[in-house]
Write an enzyme that holds these catalytic residues in place. Sequence first.
Site, PDB file in Angstrom:
ATOM      1  N   GLU A 182      -3.776  -8.792 -13.164  1.00 38.08           N
ATOM      2  CA  GLU A 182      -4.211  -7.662 -12.339  1.00 38.08           C
ATOM      3  C   GLU A 182      -5.467  -6.997 -12.917  1.00 38.08           C
ATOM      4  OE1 GLU A 182      -1.148  -5.695 -10.513  1.00 38.08           O
ATOM      5  OE2 GLU A 182      -2.361  -3.991  -9.856  1.00 38.08           O
ATOM      6  N   ASP A 235       4.262  -1.230 -14.187  1.00 43.78           N
ATOM      7  CA  ASP A 235       4.792  -1.871 -12.977  1.00 43.78           C
ATOM      8  C   ASP A 235       5.299  -3.283 -13.264  1.00 43.78           C
ATOM      9  OD1 ASP A 235       3.968   0.462 -11.862  1.00 43.78           O
ATOM     10  OD2 ASP A 235       2.229  -0.376 -10.832  1.00 43.78           O
ATOM     11  N   GLY A 251       0.790  -1.233   0.000  1.00 46.37           N
ATOM     12  CA  GLY A 251       0.000   0.000   0.000  1.00 46.37           C
ATOM     13  C   GLY A 251       0.818   1.277   0.000  1.00 46.37           C
TER      14      GLY A 251
END
Length: 391
Positions: free
Chosen positions: A169, A181, A131
């Site tokens: 994802e 990413d 996070g």
Amino acid sequence: MTEPGTPVGAVAERATAGFRQRYGAEPAGRWAAPGRVNLIGEHTDYNDGFVLPFALPLRTVVAAAPQDGERWTVWSELADSPVEFGAAEADQPGRLTGWAAYVAGVVWALRAAGHAVPGARLAIASDVPLGSGLSSSAALEAAVLAALVDLGGLDLPAERRPRLAQRAENDYVGAPTGIMDQSAVIRCRAGHALFLDCRTESVEHIPFDLDAAGLAVLVIDSRAPHRHADGEYASRRKSCERAAAQLGVPALRDVSPDDLDAALARLDDDETRRRVRHVVTEDQRVLDTVALLRAGRVRDIGPLLTASHASMRDDFEITVPEIDTAVEAALAAGAYGARMTGGGFGGCVLALVEAAAADVVARAVVEAYAERDFAAPGTVTVLPSVGAHRT
Ligand code: GAF
């Protein structure tokens, strides 16, 4: 300052120890994948543009061994209990949720691409903070993917892996992220930043030898809670896609800086104009940064980093007070440049600093936070590290 990343051996040992304890056996191997920061090029990836991330010395390690049948058992040091799933759950996007969804998503994406995925037992350990916008999810996807590819002897070269991890994802987990990413955590090289053309997926490894230049990248974890990050990300993406359609181009990458004013004049609201201006100018800043790095002028990229931040703050509107405070304090304390890195609404700031000044800059940020009663930030210096590999 905190220490720059646990040596890969320590995380790998935790994964191995977890595997032995959980399954009473030795793993067949261990696979590591790093987190990433993006030096510059934010929200450009899903606009078919340019990005320049590098891999962190913080890693997720998966210890794994095959098991019979189409079953996957996953233990993580960060979770209370292991998760077990079979082909039925893997074949139904969204069926698993939370951290295990990233693992099931990789199994799903491999199977959907026609690969015979071996059943496996996996144990996961990680130093990539969750996070904080450092791509802990891409690190998990890439490490699991590397493990399953090797265990199954699957034919999947590194350059085809990011797209597959991204599908996990986007389509299994349901997060509409771009290709940056997964490309970073899979394709980066130590001592280099990864110049990625997100349309063609062609890459160039740009030397970014901070040590040799006497420089450091200070990463500041803003510790700001991610406020509405998912919804805001999706709405920025939609707004860019709508603008491209209005302008009659496949993606905002196709608007050149020279055509920007004319393009803005054709859009009908100010907010969309700001979004487009960010993307078009940010693509150019990536190209300018690459040109300076190629010329060995590392310190000179500072103003581009800071301009990128201003664009994210004023035009793309994705920063928060903790983030802006960290950038301002780092610059006031002598950083060459500073910017938020990652999707926004919290996460991390990076600052380019003289290596000898990293402590001073870090302290200045901590003090600025204390003055505003923000929760203390995390600070760490990092060097560009290697992408996913067997360890
Ligand atoms: C997040 C996404 F996952 C990336 O694809 C990218 O869009 C980034 O935000 C913003 O540059 O990390």
